[in-house]
Design a protein around this motif. Structure first.
Motif, PDB file in Angstrom:
ATOM      1  N   ALA A 173      19.257   9.235  35.364  1.00  0.00           N
ATOM      2  CA  ALA A 173      20.487   8.826  36.046  1.00  0.00           C
ATOM      3  C   ALA A 173      20.859   7.438  35.563  1.00  0.00           C
ATOM      4  CB  ALA A 173      20.304   8.827  37.559  1.00  0.00           C
ATOM      5  N   VAL A 174      22.155   7.138  35.648  1.00  0.00           N
ATOM      6  CA  VAL A 174      22.655   5.821  35.256  1.00  0.00           C
ATOM      7  C   VAL A 174      23.497   5.282  36.397  1.00  0.00           C
ATOM      8  CG1 VAL A 174      24.076   4.539  33.613  1.00  0.00           C
ATOM      9  CG2 VAL A 174      22.663   6.444  32.808  1.00  0.00           C
ATOM     10  N   ALA A 175      23.190   4.048  36.789  1.00  0.00           N
ATOM     11  CA  ALA A 175      23.962   3.371  37.834  1.00  0.00           C
ATOM     12  C   ALA A 175      24.793   2.279  37.169  1.00  0.00           C
ATOM     13  CB  ALA A 175      23.038   2.779  38.894  1.00  0.00           C
ATOM     14  N   ALA A 176      26.094   2.497  37.097  1.00  0.00           N
ATOM     15  CA  ALA A 176      27.008   1.524  36.493  1.00  0.00           C
ATOM     16  C   ALA A 176      27.467   0.542  37.560  1.00  0.00           C
ATOM     17  CB  ALA A 176      28.207   2.225  35.875  1.00  0.00           C
ATOM     18  N   ILE A 177      27.641  -0.717  37.164  1.00  0.00           N
ATOM     19  CA  ILE A 177      28.019  -1.747  38.135  1.00  0.00           C
ATOM     20  C   ILE A 177      29.522  -1.736  38.410  1.00  0.00           C
ATOM     21  CG2 ILE A 177      28.236  -4.287  38.247  1.00  0.00           C
ATOM     22  CD1 ILE A 177      25.338  -4.516  37.605  1.00  0.00           C
ATOM     23  N   THR A 178      30.324  -1.128  37.508  1.00  0.00           N
ATOM     24  CA  THR A 178      31.764  -0.994  37.757  1.00  0.00           C
ATOM     25  C   THR A 178      32.209   0.419  37.411  1.00  0.00           C
ATOM     26  OG1 THR A 178      32.533  -1.604  35.532  1.00  0.00           O
ATOM     27  CG2 THR A 178      32.109  -3.415  37.084  1.00  0.00           C
ATOM     28  N   GLU A 179      33.335   0.832  37.985  1.00  0.00           N
ATOM     29  CA  GLU A 179      33.917   2.140  37.654  1.00  0.00           C
ATOM     30  C   GLU A 179      34.318   2.230  36.176  1.00  0.00           C
ATOM     31  OE1 GLU A 179      33.932   4.850  39.183  1.00  0.00           O
ATOM     32  OE2 GLU A 179      34.342   4.675  41.324  1.00  0.00           O
ATOM     33  N   PRO A 180      34.968   1.175  35.597  1.00  0.00           N
ATOM     34  CA  PRO A 180      35.284   1.257  34.174  1.00  0.00           C
ATOM     35  C   PRO A 180      34.036   1.430  33.303  1.00  0.00           C
ATOM     36  CG  PRO A 180      36.612  -0.442  35.203  1.00  0.00           C
ATOM     37  CD  PRO A 180      35.610  -0.010  36.227  1.00  0.00           C
ATOM     38  N   ASP A 181      32.940   0.743  33.647  1.00  0.00           N
ATOM     39  CA  ASP A 181      31.713   0.929  32.880  1.00  0.00           C
ATOM     40  C   ASP A 181      31.155   2.337  33.049  1.00  0.00           C
ATOM     41  OD1 ASP A 181      31.670  -1.486  31.618  1.00  0.00           O
ATOM     42  OD2 ASP A 181      30.005  -2.340  32.764  1.00  0.00           O
ATOM     43  N   ALA A 182      31.302   2.925  34.232  1.00  0.00           N
ATOM     44  CA  ALA A 182      30.855   4.300  34.434  1.00  0.00           C
ATOM     45  C   ALA A 182      31.594   5.239  33.483  1.00  0.00           C
ATOM     46  CB  ALA A 182      31.072   4.724  35.884  1.00  0.00           C
ATOM     47  N   ALA A 183      32.902   5.023  33.312  1.00  0.00           N
ATOM     48  CA  ALA A 183      33.676   5.849  32.385  1.00  0.00           C
ATOM     49  C   ALA A 183      33.201   5.641  30.942  1.00  0.00           C
ATOM     50  CB  ALA A 183      35.166   5.526  32.514  1.00  0.00           C
ATOM     51  N   ARG A 184      32.916   4.388  30.575  1.00  0.00           N
ATOM     52  CA  ARG A 184      32.420   4.115  29.219  1.00  0.00           C
ATOM     53  C   ARG A 184      31.069   4.779  28.979  1.00  0.00           C
ATOM     54  NH1 ARG A 184      34.069  -1.459  30.896  1.00  0.00           N
ATOM     55  NH2 ARG A 184      36.182  -1.764  30.081  1.00  0.00           N
ATOM     56  N   LEU A 185      30.217   4.772  29.991  1.00  0.00           N
ATOM     57  CA  LEU A 185      28.893   5.370  29.850  1.00  0.00           C
ATOM     58  C   LEU A 185      28.977   6.886  29.736  1.00  0.00           C
ATOM     59  CD1 LEU A 185      27.184   3.001  32.396  1.00  0.00           C
ATOM     60  CD2 LEU A 185      26.520   3.215  29.988  1.00  0.00           C
ATOM     61  N   ARG A 186      29.900   7.494  30.464  1.00  0.00           N
ATOM     62  CA  ARG A 186      30.099   8.937  30.304  1.00  0.00           C
ATOM     63  C   ARG A 186      30.587   9.263  28.899  1.00  0.00           C
ATOM     64  NH1 ARG A 186      32.393   8.266  35.687  1.00  0.00           N
ATOM     65  NH2 ARG A 186      30.855   8.989  37.202  1.00  0.00           N
ATOM     66  N   LEU A 199      29.671   7.794  26.304  1.00  0.00           N
ATOM     67  CA  LEU A 199      28.489   7.738  25.449  1.00  0.00           C
ATOM     68  C   LEU A 199      27.567   8.932  25.669  1.00  0.00           C
ATOM     69  CD1 LEU A 199      27.502   3.956  25.762  1.00  0.00           C
ATOM     70  CD2 LEU A 199      28.638   5.069  23.831  1.00  0.00           C
ATOM     71  N   HIS A 200      27.999   9.882  26.526  1.00  0.00           N
ATOM     72  CA  HIS A 200      27.236  11.102  26.826  1.00  0.00           C
ATOM     73  C   HIS A 200      25.931  10.797  27.552  1.00  0.00           C
ATOM     74  CE1 HIS A 200      30.183  13.207  24.434  1.00  0.00           C
ATOM     75  NE2 HIS A 200      29.917  12.433  23.402  1.00  0.00           N
ATOM     76  N   CYS A 201      25.960   9.782  28.407  1.00  0.00           N
ATOM     77  CA  CYS A 201      24.812   9.551  29.280  1.00  0.00           C
ATOM     78  C   CYS A 201      24.670  10.743  30.222  1.00  0.00           C
ATOM     79  CB  CYS A 201      25.002   8.278  30.082  1.00  0.00           C
ATOM     80  SG  CYS A 201      24.873   6.781  29.099  1.00  0.00           S
ATOM     81  N   PRO A 202      23.436  11.082  30.593  1.00  0.00           N
ATOM     82  CA  PRO A 202      23.240  12.245  31.460  1.00  0.00           C
ATOM     83  C   PRO A 202      23.758  11.980  32.865  1.00  0.00           C
ATOM     84  CG  PRO A 202      21.183  11.058  31.180  1.00  0.00           C
ATOM     85  CD  PRO A 202      22.159  10.424  30.244  1.00  0.00           C
ATOM     86  N   GLU A 203      24.279  13.018  33.490  1.00  0.00           N
ATOM     87  CA  GLU A 203      24.661  12.904  34.894  1.00  0.00           C
ATOM     88  C   GLU A 203      23.408  12.981  35.763  1.00  0.00           C
ATOM     89  OE1 GLU A 203      27.514  12.124  36.062  1.00  0.00           O
ATOM     90  OE2 GLU A 203      28.780  12.374  34.294  1.00  0.00           O
ATOM     91  N   PRO A 204      23.399  12.321  36.906  1.00  0.00           N
ATOM     92  CA  PRO A 204      24.541  11.601  37.464  1.00  0.00           C
ATOM     93  C   PRO A 204      24.726  10.209  36.868  1.00  0.00           C
ATOM     94  CG  PRO A 204      22.678  11.489  38.973  1.00  0.00           C
ATOM     95  CD  PRO A 204      22.252  12.369  37.845  1.00  0.00           C
ATOM     96  N   VAL A 205      25.985   9.914  36.524  1.00  0.00           N
ATOM     97  CA  VAL A 205      26.399   8.539  36.239  1.00  0.00           C
ATOM     98  C   VAL A 205      27.184   8.092  37.466  1.00  0.00           C
ATOM     99  CG1 VAL A 205      27.757   7.007  34.774  1.00  0.00           C
ATOM    100  CG2 VAL A 205      26.483   8.900  33.750  1.00  0.00           C
TER     101      VAL A 205
END
Length: 418
Positions: A188-201, A203-209
């Motif tokens: 799982a990946v915990a992004a500190i901002t919503e825009p970073d969550a979109a950037r991480l997705r 990059l094909h990071c596994p869900e849950p992001v």
């Protein structure tokens, strides 16, 4: 639960954004009844004693490994010529630290491993190799403080020096390759901002992001009613050894301040932060006062009226903005500087981007046309409603609980990517 928190430095004292984010989540998890082992590189720049976190009580244990992460021109050149690894990650890869990580997992029951940022993300690959280990690798959570390669891309685009631009561009490309490879190894990946969550997705990071903001321990940021801000003062606070902060300050002093000072010569600008270069500490004649490191950020902030965040590059979240908001300070920021923060222009923050826009906003403030107290009061309400550290801890607890549910049959074990 027992959470093993991997940190690129000892998160104490909580003076800068990264340290605050790591420290507050460890302290908050302990207060919520969990056990936290903080495994940290003990670096020359941020060296701390073994009992640095003892004040948090018996539920928080600090384990350190001495690692020299200091930047070396020779090592940087060697890395540039003979390695494909980004130098700013390579400095944090250390066999002794890896062995200590494996030893903790081998000898203790750990429920969750939380990795604090890209610079220690390589250790997920080390854990992925433990196919025949005599221990179970717990679920791995990446707490993405930034999407690092995007910061270096921004810095490279604006760098006027051709050689520096080549170096910054090379680091950005290597960081992107590193993040694409290694961030996919987490559960799982915990992004500190919503825009970073979109950037991480992307990059094909596994869900849950998931989006879990940095929180603030509001008890540290209660306004002192005995302190009154000096009229017609501005301030900026942040680590000046972080390139985006230094770039933003240089832009402010070059593009904005000369005009502001010429038109409003009585207005003062106060600057504070760790890692302040010696050349900035020299006395000035333009009403700019550089304080260097200050022991108490809240006390510094409360001495002055309007907070400035002239950030041009970056990612993640500016914890210092949240701290300023919690203290009821009106904030003037670039939109990038306030990215991911639940604040609205003209209500609980002022957002301007170009130098002319900043000058216009400061003129309006100087003429008394900006209701700073009202904006600050709204900012304090937003900080309490959204960024209370207790809310952040509950979000992490929910994520951990999701990861600890029994895995469906056939779910693959941790393994490094091809």
């Amino acid at each position: 639960m027992h959470i093993l928190q991997l940190c690129p430095r000892v998160p104490f004292p909580p003076h800068d954004g990264g340290a605050i984010a790591m420290y507050d989540v460890a302290a908050g998890l302990a207060r919520a009844g969990h056990r936290v082992t903080v495994l940290a590189l003990n670096t020359p720049k941020h060296r701390q004693p073994a009992d640095a976190l003892a004040h948090l009580g018996p539920s928080v244990r600090l384990v350190t490994v001495d690692v020299n992460t200091d930047i070396s021109a020779g090592k940087a050149l060697k890395n540039l010529l003979f390695s494909r690894q980004p130098y700013n990650v390579e400095r944090f890869i250390n066999p002794a630290f890896g062995e200590q990580l494996l030893d903790v997992l081998r000898t203790e029951k750990v429920d969750i491993v939380q990795v604090e940022g890209t610079f220690v993300a390589w250790y997920a690959e080390l854990l992925g190799r433990q196919h025949r280990a005599d221990f179970r690798v717990p679920p791995l959570v990446l707490r993405a403080h930034n999407v690092e390669h995007t910061i270096w891309q921004m810095l490279a685009r604006r760098e006027p020096n051709p050689l520096k631009r080549i170096f910054l561009g090379t680091m950005a490309r290597r960081l992107e390759a590193f993040e694409r490879r290694h961030l996919r190894q987490f559960d799982a990946v915990a992004a500190i901002t919503e825009p970073d969550a979109a950037r991480l997705r992307a990059l094909h990071c596994p869900e849950p992001v998931v989006f879990i903001p940095a929180g603030v321990e509001l008890g540290r940021f209660r306004p002192d009613l005995a302190l009154t801000a000096k009229p017609r003062t501005l301030f900026m606070i942040g680590s000046l050894n972080w390139l985006p902060n230094r770039e933003g300050l240089d832009w402010l002093l070059r593009e904005v301040w000369p005009t502001v000072h010429a038109e409003m010569p009585d207005v003062e600008l106060h600057v504070a932060g760790t890692g302040t270069p010696d050349e900035l500490l020299k006395p000035r004649t333009d009403n700019v006062f550089v304080h260097g490191f200050v022991a108490s950020a809240p006390a510094f902030m409360q001495q002055y009226e309007l907070m400035l965040v002239p950030l041009l590059s970056g990612g993640g979240m500016r914890v210092k903005i949240i701290e300023g908001m919690a203290l009821g300070k009106p904030v003037l920021s670039t939109r990038l500087g306030a990215e991911g923060i639940a604040a609205r222009d003209g209500q609980d923050i002022l957002l301007r981007d170009s130098a002319p826009e900043w000058m216009a906003a400061l003129r309006a403030w100087g003429r008394g046309e900006v209701d700073g107290p009202a904006i600050g009061a709204a900012a304090a309400r937003t900080a309490a409603d959204v960024y209370d550290n207790r809310r952040v801890v509950r979000a992490f607890e929910d994520l951990y609980a999701q990861l600890l549910l029994p895995a469906p049959a056939g779910t693959p074990a941790h393994s490094p990517p091809a």
